[in-house]
Motif scaffolding. Structure first.
Motif, PDB file in Angstrom:
ATOM      1  N   CYS A 105       0.746   2.497   4.244  1.00 29.66           N
ATOM      2  CA  CYS A 105       0.827   1.808   4.932  1.00 29.66           C
ATOM      3  C   CYS A 105       1.586   1.161   4.693  1.00 29.66           C
ATOM      4  CB  CYS A 105      -0.311   1.106   5.946  1.00 29.66           C
ATOM      5  SG  CYS A 105      -0.798  -0.221   5.246  1.00 29.66           S
ATOM      6  N   ASN A 145      -4.158   2.016  11.336  1.00 30.80           N
ATOM      7  CA  ASN A 145      -4.714   0.687  11.234  1.00 30.80           C
ATOM      8  C   ASN A 145      -5.272   0.252  11.640  1.00 30.80           C
ATOM      9  OD1 ASN A 145      -5.379   2.078   8.047  1.00 30.80           O
ATOM     10  ND2 ASN A 145      -3.955   0.323   7.169  1.00 30.80           N
ATOM     11  N   CYS A 182      -7.759   3.979   3.975  1.00 28.85           N
ATOM     12  CA  CYS A 182      -6.710   3.851   5.225  1.00 28.85           C
ATOM     13  C   CYS A 182      -5.798   4.680   5.584  1.00 28.85           C
ATOM     14  CB  CYS A 182      -4.959   3.010   4.229  1.00 28.85           C
ATOM     15  SG  CYS A 182      -3.955   2.940   5.206  1.00 28.85           S
ATOM     16  N   CYS A 187       1.046  -1.693  -0.003  1.00 30.27           N
ATOM     17  CA  CYS A 187      -0.633   0.025   0.191  1.00 30.27           C
ATOM     18  C   CYS A 187       1.099   1.347   0.067  1.00 30.27           C
ATOM     19  CB  CYS A 187      -0.404   0.166   1.569  1.00 30.27           C
ATOM     20  SG  CYS A 187      -1.701   1.417   1.316  1.00 30.27           S
ATOM     21  N   CYS A 228      -4.514   0.383   0.395  1.00 29.71           N
ATOM     22  CA  CYS A 228      -5.229  -1.183   1.038  1.00 29.71           C
ATOM     23  C   CYS A 228      -6.859  -0.942   1.275  1.00 29.71           C
ATOM     24  CB  CYS A 228      -4.079  -1.624   2.168  1.00 29.71           C
ATOM     25  SG  CYS A 228      -4.548  -0.328   2.990  1.00 29.71           S
TER      26      CYS A 228
HETATM   27 ZN   LIG Z   1      -2.953   0.782   3.220  1.00 24.89          ZN
END
Ligand SMILES: [Zn+2]
Ligand SMILES: [Zn+2]
Length: 163
Positions: free
Chosen positions: A69, A140, A128, A66, A124
């Motif tokens: 993240c 997250n 996010c 991602c 993702c």
């Molecule tokens: Zn993410």
């Protein structure tokens, strides 16, 4: 897959269908191999009154980190493409695909069509929370204790001056 299109170009009304799995597992993108399963390609080429068109769809999964993240995640994509094929001398090469020897390398075309249609950001999930810029925690999973409202020290100085 290479499509042999000589007959298709010669006979109006001719149709050729195809369906196959395109293996892109060796393809490198962002120094990774994100095509974790074969790309399912299905479509047809047809000649309507001398105009040859290619209609096809691709379905595939990609595994990438991602952008926010850094967690690896898998997502599914499905795209459809339509291209007009010409035997030679296309005035506009962006709009037509030239097949001078009546052979079309569908693998190459599918890969370039896919790359042009991939999203510019891989997230993702739409919401996010990304990584905390201070402690690096994945927001997250771990709500960290870092204050959201902490003021940039340079701005704090400015604030003092304005008092
Ligand atoms: Zn993410
Ligand atoms: Zn933090």
């Amino acid at each position: 897959m290479v499509l042999e299109l000589k007959q298709l170009f010669e006979i109006a009304g001719e149709v050729q269908t195809f369906e196959y799995e395109l293996d892109l597992s060796e393809y490198e993108l962002f120094s990774l191999h994100p095509f974790c399963s074969p790309v399912h390609v299905t479509g047809r080429v047809f000649n309507t009154a001398g105009v040859v068109e290619l209609d096809y769809s691709v379905q595939f999964s990609m595994e990438l980190p991602c952008d926010r993240c850094m967690d690896e995640f898998q997502s599914n994509y499905a795209f459809s493409f339509r291209n007009t094929l010409v035997a030679q001398n296309a005035a506009d090469r962006d709009e037509y695909i030239e097949v001078p020897d009546f052979r079309l390398d569908l693998d190459e075309l599918a890969l370039s069509d896919i790359l042009l249609h991939l999203p510019s950001k891989f997230l993702c999930s739409e919401d996010c929370q990304g990584l905390c810029p201070k402690c690096g925690a994945n927001r997250n999973r771990t709500p960290c204790q870092c204050s959201e409202k902490e003021i940039d020290p340079r701005l704090a100085v400015l604030g003092e001056l304005l008092k």
